[in-house]
Design an enzyme around this catalytic site. Sequence first.
Site, PDB file in Angstrom:
ATOM      1  N   LYS A 196     -41.826  -3.782   8.524  1.00 28.31           N
ATOM      2  CA  LYS A 196     -41.060  -4.902   9.638  1.00 28.31           C
ATOM      3  C   LYS A 196     -40.463  -5.541   8.898  1.00 28.31           C
ATOM      4  O   LYS A 196     -39.892  -5.401   7.874  1.00 28.31           O
ATOM      5  CB  LYS A 196     -42.731  -5.900   9.676  1.00 28.31           C
ATOM      6  CG  LYS A 196     -42.488  -7.265  10.512  1.00 28.31           C
ATOM      7  CD  LYS A 196     -42.790  -8.592   9.933  1.00 28.31           C
ATOM      8  CE  LYS A 196     -43.304  -9.302  10.664  1.00 28.31           C
ATOM      9  NZ  LYS A 196     -43.984 -10.401  10.520  1.00 28.31           N
ATOM     10  N   ARG A 206     -41.718 -16.673  18.057  1.00 29.95           N
ATOM     11  CA  ARG A 206     -41.415 -18.407  16.602  1.00 29.95           C
ATOM     12  C   ARG A 206     -41.160 -19.613  18.121  1.00 29.95           C
ATOM     13  O   ARG A 206     -41.878 -20.452  17.153  1.00 29.95           O
ATOM     14  CB  ARG A 206     -39.641 -18.244  16.507  1.00 29.95           C
ATOM     15  CG  ARG A 206     -40.299 -17.103  14.717  1.00 29.95           C
ATOM     16  CD  ARG A 206     -39.042 -17.285  14.234  1.00 29.95           C
ATOM     17  NE  ARG A 206     -39.090 -15.683  13.368  1.00 29.95           N
ATOM     18  CZ  ARG A 206     -38.181 -15.177  12.596  1.00 29.95           C
ATOM     19  NH1 ARG A 206     -36.889 -16.396  12.580  1.00 29.95           N
ATOM     20  NH2 ARG A 206     -38.973 -13.824  11.715  1.00 29.95           N
ATOM     21  N   LYS A 218     -35.624 -14.829   7.125  1.00 34.95           N
ATOM     22  CA  LYS A 218     -37.243 -14.120   5.762  1.00 34.95           C
ATOM     23  C   LYS A 218     -36.453 -12.484   5.466  1.00 34.95           C
ATOM     24  O   LYS A 218     -37.016 -11.453   5.567  1.00 34.95           O
ATOM     25  CB  LYS A 218     -38.127 -13.652   7.505  1.00 34.95           C
ATOM     26  CG  LYS A 218     -38.896 -14.310   7.859  1.00 34.95           C
ATOM     27  CD  LYS A 218     -39.775 -14.459   8.702  1.00 34.95           C
ATOM     28  CE  LYS A 218     -40.710 -15.621   8.740  1.00 34.95           C
ATOM     29  NZ  LYS A 218     -41.964 -15.336  10.078  1.00 34.95           N
ATOM     30  N   GLU A 234     -43.323   1.824   1.435  1.00 36.25           N
ATOM     31  CA  GLU A 234     -44.439   0.502   2.302  1.00 36.25           C
ATOM     32  C   GLU A 234     -45.316   1.629   2.675  1.00 36.25           C
ATOM     33  O   GLU A 234     -46.778   0.674   2.521  1.00 36.25           O
ATOM     34  CB  GLU A 234     -43.428   0.324   3.135  1.00 36.25           C
ATOM     35  CG  GLU A 234     -42.755  -0.840   3.164  1.00 36.25           C
ATOM     36  CD  GLU A 234     -43.725  -2.135   2.082  1.00 36.25           C
ATOM     37  OE1 GLU A 234     -44.442  -2.102   2.211  1.00 36.25           O
ATOM     38  OE2 GLU A 234     -42.177  -3.101   1.759  1.00 36.25           O
ATOM     39  N   LYS A 249     -42.775  -2.907  13.049  1.00 39.51           N
ATOM     40  CA  LYS A 249     -42.260  -3.524  13.954  1.00 39.51           C
ATOM     41  C   LYS A 249     -40.832  -3.925  13.541  1.00 39.51           C
ATOM     42  O   LYS A 249     -40.861  -4.134  12.558  1.00 39.51           O
ATOM     43  CB  LYS A 249     -43.832  -4.727  13.432  1.00 39.51           C
ATOM     44  CG  LYS A 249     -43.418  -6.088  14.290  1.00 39.51           C
ATOM     45  CD  LYS A 249     -43.951  -7.092  13.652  1.00 39.51           C
ATOM     46  CE  LYS A 249     -43.747  -8.711  14.217  1.00 39.51           C
ATOM     47  NZ  LYS A 249     -44.819  -9.303  13.679  1.00 39.51           N
ATOM     48  N   SER A 275     -41.971 -10.172  20.842  1.00 38.85           N
ATOM     49  CA  SER A 275     -41.595 -10.672  21.936  1.00 38.85           C
ATOM     50  C   SER A 275     -40.376 -10.868  22.387  1.00 38.85           C
ATOM     51  O   SER A 275     -39.907 -10.437  23.653  1.00 38.85           O
ATOM     52  CB  SER A 275     -41.821 -12.230  20.875  1.00 38.85           C
ATOM     53  OG  SER A 275     -40.836 -12.405  20.723  1.00 38.85           O
ATOM     54  N   TYR A 314     -46.997  -7.622  24.781  1.00 44.66           N
ATOM     55  CA  TYR A 314     -47.159  -8.818  25.653  1.00 44.66           C
ATOM     56  C   TYR A 314     -47.644  -7.928  27.335  1.00 44.66           C
ATOM     57  O   TYR A 314     -47.658  -8.681  28.227  1.00 44.66           O
ATOM     58  CB  TYR A 314     -46.091  -9.447  25.607  1.00 44.66           C
ATOM     59  CG  TYR A 314     -46.283  -9.818  23.543  1.00 44.66           C
ATOM     60  CD1 TYR A 314     -46.988 -11.424  23.809  1.00 44.66           C
ATOM     61  CD2 TYR A 314     -45.398  -9.791  23.609  1.00 44.66           C
ATOM     62  CE1 TYR A 314     -47.203 -11.740  22.108  1.00 44.66           C
ATOM     63  CE2 TYR A 314     -45.210 -10.552  22.020  1.00 44.66           C
ATOM     64  CZ  TYR A 314     -46.505 -10.793  21.651  1.00 44.66           C
ATOM     65  OH  TYR A 314     -46.329 -11.469  20.517  1.00 44.66           O
TER      66      TYR A 314
HETATM   67  C1  PBG Z   1     -45.870 -13.656  11.378  1.00 46.84           C
HETATM   68  C2  PBG Z   1     -45.526 -12.491  12.842  1.00 46.84           C
HETATM   69  C3  PBG Z   1     -44.410 -12.935  13.410  1.00 46.84           C
HETATM   70  C4  PBG Z   1     -44.728 -12.182  14.498  1.00 46.84           C
HETATM   71  C5  PBG Z   1     -46.070 -11.253  14.438  1.00 46.84           C
HETATM   72  N1  PBG Z   1     -46.511 -12.247  13.527  1.00 46.84           N
HETATM   73  C6  PBG Z   1     -42.919 -13.411  13.399  1.00 46.84           C
HETATM   74  C7  PBG Z   1     -41.858 -13.556  12.078  1.00 46.84           C
HETATM   75  O1  PBG Z   1     -42.587 -13.011  11.260  1.00 46.84           O
HETATM   76  O2  PBG Z   1     -41.052 -13.974  11.426  1.00 46.84           O
HETATM   77  C8  PBG Z   1     -44.170 -11.686  15.393  1.00 46.84           C
HETATM   78  C9  PBG Z   1     -44.408 -10.900  17.027  1.00 46.84           C
HETATM   79  C10 PBG Z   1     -43.779 -11.141  17.615  1.00 46.84           C
HETATM   80  O3  PBG Z   1     -42.168 -11.265  17.862  1.00 46.84           O
HETATM   81  O4  PBG Z   1     -44.253 -10.641  19.061  1.00 46.84           O
HETATM   82  N2  PBG Z   1     -45.929 -13.905  10.740  1.00 46.84           N
END
Ligand code: PBG
Length: 325
Positions: A196, A206, A218, A234, A249, A275, A314
Amino acid sequence: MLNTRRPRRNRKSEAIRAMVEETIVTPNDLIFPLFLLDGKNQKTEVASMPGIFRLSTDLMLKEIESCLKLGIRAFDIFPAVEDQHKDKFATKSYDPKFFYLQALREVKKQFPEACVMTDVAMDPYSSDGHDGLVKDGKIVNDETLEILGRMALAQAETGIDILGPSDMMDGRVGYLRNILDQNGFTEVSIMSYTAKYASGFYNPFRDALDSAPKFGDKKTYQMNPANRTEALIEAQLDTEEGADFLMVKPALAYLDIIRLLKDNSQLPISAYNVSGEYSMIKAAAQRGWLDGDRAMKETLLSIKRAGADIILTYFAKEFAAGFKH
Ligand code: PBG
């Protein structure tokens, strides 16, 4: 003299093109992320994700029913938590009376055949907006694990099928596997957010959950987008620790990472078409700059072709609605 090889012969008709097609996406491959609201009869569109709504439990049950009819059988449910319920320790995440856990129970009761996935991370419930516990401005790893463990157990108790640790703390897959097994939840699966990345493509998510970090970023826990080999570390750790699926991701800017994990793991690989990737296509389509339907299908195909067995997207419902067997 012309070469006798003419690849165009295999493109000359719809029937032949269909016969030689190498990759196919079906609704079976897709997981539909859903945003849950507290209350009743609540439905609000996510401004930066046209066509995607936050739903209260009653309306989400209807949504799941209509998705099941279209062949979407897997759902990843995220809670949109009001500020008054957020605190430093994400306490609500393991309160069995909290609306998220109640809703999960309700979904599994009404649709036992649906595959329900949950999110394990502190951010939706944290007043700091981080995935882990913040102490003196730092995200502390091992103390976060204890909270994630409580959260995972509370989710497992609702009867859900797959836990999705999205927090990127070290050791969390093994920690969660242990706690689940010790408590009799040997059948609950773990889809680990393995690679990720600290990405700019999460912003609309968010917005949807109002879960942006209150300070900093992050980058001390999510991966550097420049890194490839690190994804193998990982993947190796998550596999040793007992993950059932490995996730990459975001998806589109990381197709090479999807292929890398596919070629180096025997586990099913999933990819999260996040997203921002959804919003880009929707925004361009709204302006008439892209044919949104074609762009969606091509996007999902590219992720599958790169090596993903499973795609969180989505677009799931929209894709299934137009899917011809
Ligand atoms: C947070 C989480 C995130 C997403 C899924 N779980 C956002 C982040 O890490 O800030 C993002 C999913 C998306 O953007 O569709 N634990």
